[in-house]
Design a protein around this motif. Structure first.
Motif, short mmCIF file in Angstrom:
data_model
loop_
_atom_site.label_atom_id
_atom_site.label_comp_id
_atom_site.label_asym_id
_atom_site.label_seq_id
_atom_site.Cartn_x
_atom_site.Cartn_y
_atom_site.Cartn_z
N ASP A 94 -4.16 -16.33 4.38
CA ASP A 94 -3.24 -17.02 5.28
C ASP A 94 -1.88 -17.30 4.67
OD1 ASP A 94 -5.22 -17.04 7.23
OD2 ASP A 94 -5.94 -19.03 6.67
N THR A 95 -1.81 -17.43 3.35
CA THR A 95 -0.54 -17.82 2.71
C THR A 95 0.22 -16.64 2.08
OG1 THR A 95 -1.70 -18.37 0.67
CG2 THR A 95 -1.33 -20.16 2.26
N LEU A 96 -0.49 -15.60 1.72
CA LEU A 96 0.14 -14.46 1.06
C LEU A 96 1.24 -13.80 1.89
CD1 LEU A 96 -0.03 -13.06 -1.65
CD2 LEU A 96 -1.78 -11.58 -0.72
N PRO A 97 1.07 -13.65 3.20
CA PRO A 97 2.15 -13.04 3.99
C PRO A 97 3.48 -13.79 3.88
CG PRO A 97 0.13 -13.01 5.25
CD PRO A 97 -0.15 -13.85 4.02
N GLY A 98 3.43 -15.12 3.75
CA GLY A 98 4.66 -15.88 3.59
C GLY A 98 5.36 -15.58 2.28
N GLY A 99 4.58 -15.42 1.22
CA GLY A 99 5.17 -15.05 -0.08
C GLY A 99 5.78 -13.67 -0.04
N ILE A 100 5.08 -12.75 0.59
CA ILE A 100 5.60 -11.38 0.72
C ILE A 100 6.88 -11.38 1.54
CG2 ILE A 100 5.14 -9.11 1.73
CD1 ILE A 100 2.17 -9.55 0.88
N GLY B 111 -8.07 -5.35 -5.47
CA GLY B 111 -9.01 -6.29 -4.85
C GLY B 111 -8.30 -7.35 -4.04
N ILE B 112 -7.19 -7.87 -4.56
CA ILE B 112 -6.42 -8.86 -3.81
C ILE B 112 -5.97 -8.28 -2.48
CG2 ILE B 112 -4.26 -10.19 -3.77
CD1 ILE B 112 -4.62 -10.49 -6.85
N ALA B 113 -5.43 -7.07 -2.52
CA ALA B 113 -4.99 -6.42 -1.28
C ALA B 113 -6.15 -6.26 -0.31
CB ALA B 113 -4.36 -5.07 -1.59
N HIS B 114 -7.28 -5.83 -0.82
CA HIS B 114 -8.47 -5.64 0.02
C HIS B 114 -8.90 -6.98 0.64
CE1 HIS B 114 -12.30 -3.96 1.33
NE2 HIS B 114 -12.87 -5.05 0.83
N GLY B 115 -9.02 -8.00 -0.19
CA GLY B 115 -9.47 -9.30 0.30
C GLY B 115 -8.51 -9.94 1.29
N ALA B 116 -7.22 -9.70 1.09
CA ALA B 116 -6.21 -10.27 1.98
C ALA B 116 -5.97 -9.41 3.22
CB ALA B 116 -4.89 -10.48 1.23
N GLY B 117 -6.54 -8.20 3.21
CA GLY B 117 -6.32 -7.30 4.33
C GLY B 117 -4.91 -6.73 4.35
N GLY B 118 -4.36 -6.50 3.16
CA GLY B 118 -2.99 -6.02 3.06
C GLY B 118 -2.88 -4.70 2.32
N ASP B 119 -1.67 -4.21 2.24
CA ASP B 119 -1.35 -2.96 1.55
C ASP B 119 -1.19 -3.25 0.06
OD1 ASP B 119 -0.03 -0.74 0.41
OD2 ASP B 119 1.21 -0.41 2.17
N VAL B 120 -1.87 -2.48 -0.77
CA VAL B 120 -1.82 -2.70 -2.21
C VAL B 120 -0.39 -2.61 -2.74
CG1 VAL B 120 -2.28 -0.30 -2.90
CG2 VAL B 120 -2.97 -2.20 -4.40
N ARG B 121 0.45 -1.78 -2.13
CA ARG B 121 1.85 -1.68 -2.60
C ARG B 121 2.61 -2.97 -2.35
NH1 ARG B 121 3.23 3.73 0.43
NH2 ARG B 121 2.18 2.43 1.94
N ARG B 122 2.25 -3.68 -1.27
CA ARG B 122 2.91 -4.96 -0.98
C ARG B 122 2.53 -6.00 -2.03
NH1 ARG B 122 6.65 -4.71 2.98
NH2 ARG B 122 6.46 -6.89 2.68
N ILE B 123 1.27 -6.00 -2.44
CA ILE B 123 0.81 -6.92 -3.48
C ILE B 123 1.43 -6.53 -4.82
CG2 ILE B 123 -1.21 -7.89 -4.65
CD1 ILE B 123 -0.93 -8.50 -1.56
N ALA B 124 1.52 -5.25 -5.09
CA ALA B 124 2.13 -4.78 -6.33
C ALA B 124 3.62 -5.15 -6.37
CB ALA B 124 1.97 -3.27 -6.48
N ALA B 125 4.30 -5.07 -5.24
CA ALA B 125 5.72 -5.45 -5.20
C ALA B 125 5.88 -6.94 -5.48
CB ALA B 125 6.34 -5.10 -3.84
N LEU B 126 4.97 -7.73 -4.97
CA LEU B 126 5.01 -9.17 -5.24
C LEU B 126 4.75 -9.42 -6.73
CD1 LEU B 126 5.38 -11.85 -3.76
CD2 LEU B 126 2.91 -11.89 -3.38
N ASN B 127 3.83 -8.67 -7.29
CA ASN B 127 3.52 -8.79 -8.71
C ASN B 127 4.71 -8.37 -9.57
OD1 ASN B 127 2.31 -8.82 -11.22
ND2 ASN B 127 0.48 -7.77 -10.57
N ALA B 128 5.42 -7.35 -9.17
CA ALA B 128 6.55 -6.80 -9.94
C ALA B 128 7.90 -7.30 -9.41
CB ALA B 128 6.50 -5.27 -9.91
#
Length: 110
Positions: free
Chosen positions: A31-37, A78-95
């Protein structure tokens, strides 16, 4: 303006499997990850960094992480999978710091 939570979400996850650990974290952040992205998408835009460049940098970051520590990449996936998101979006947030370093308009410190 992006609303900030009054308290920082604290998540505890215990698993020796990095993908499972990431998936559990992603489920709790769903629920909160999309706001960070969205917030960092705005920073990228303000910095003149195209969505194409962000994706390319995210993919490169994933490859670099995988070469250095495959378990860390599995956790990001795994984070992308659990959040139902694109792994590249999570990687962009990480980087995000490295991606924002391309910008001539976003001041240091994000």
């Amino acid at each position: 303006m992006i609303a900030r939570p009054t308290e920082r979400l604290h998540i505890e996850v215990a698993s020796s499997d990095p993908f499972a650990r990431g998936a559990a974290r992603g489920e709790r952040l769903r629920d909160t990850l999309p706001g960070g992205i969205a917030g960092y998408d705005r920073f990228f835009r303000l910095g003149g960094i195209s969505p194409h460049q962000v994706r390319a940098d995210a993919e490169r970051a994933l490859d670099t992480i995988d070469a250095f520590c495959p378990r860390a990449r599995a956790e990001i996936e795994g984070i992308a999978h659990g959040a139902g998101g694109d792994v590249r979006r999570i990687a962009a947030l990480n980087a995000r710091t490295e991606i924002l370093a391309r910008s001539a308009t976003v001041p240091p410190g994000e």
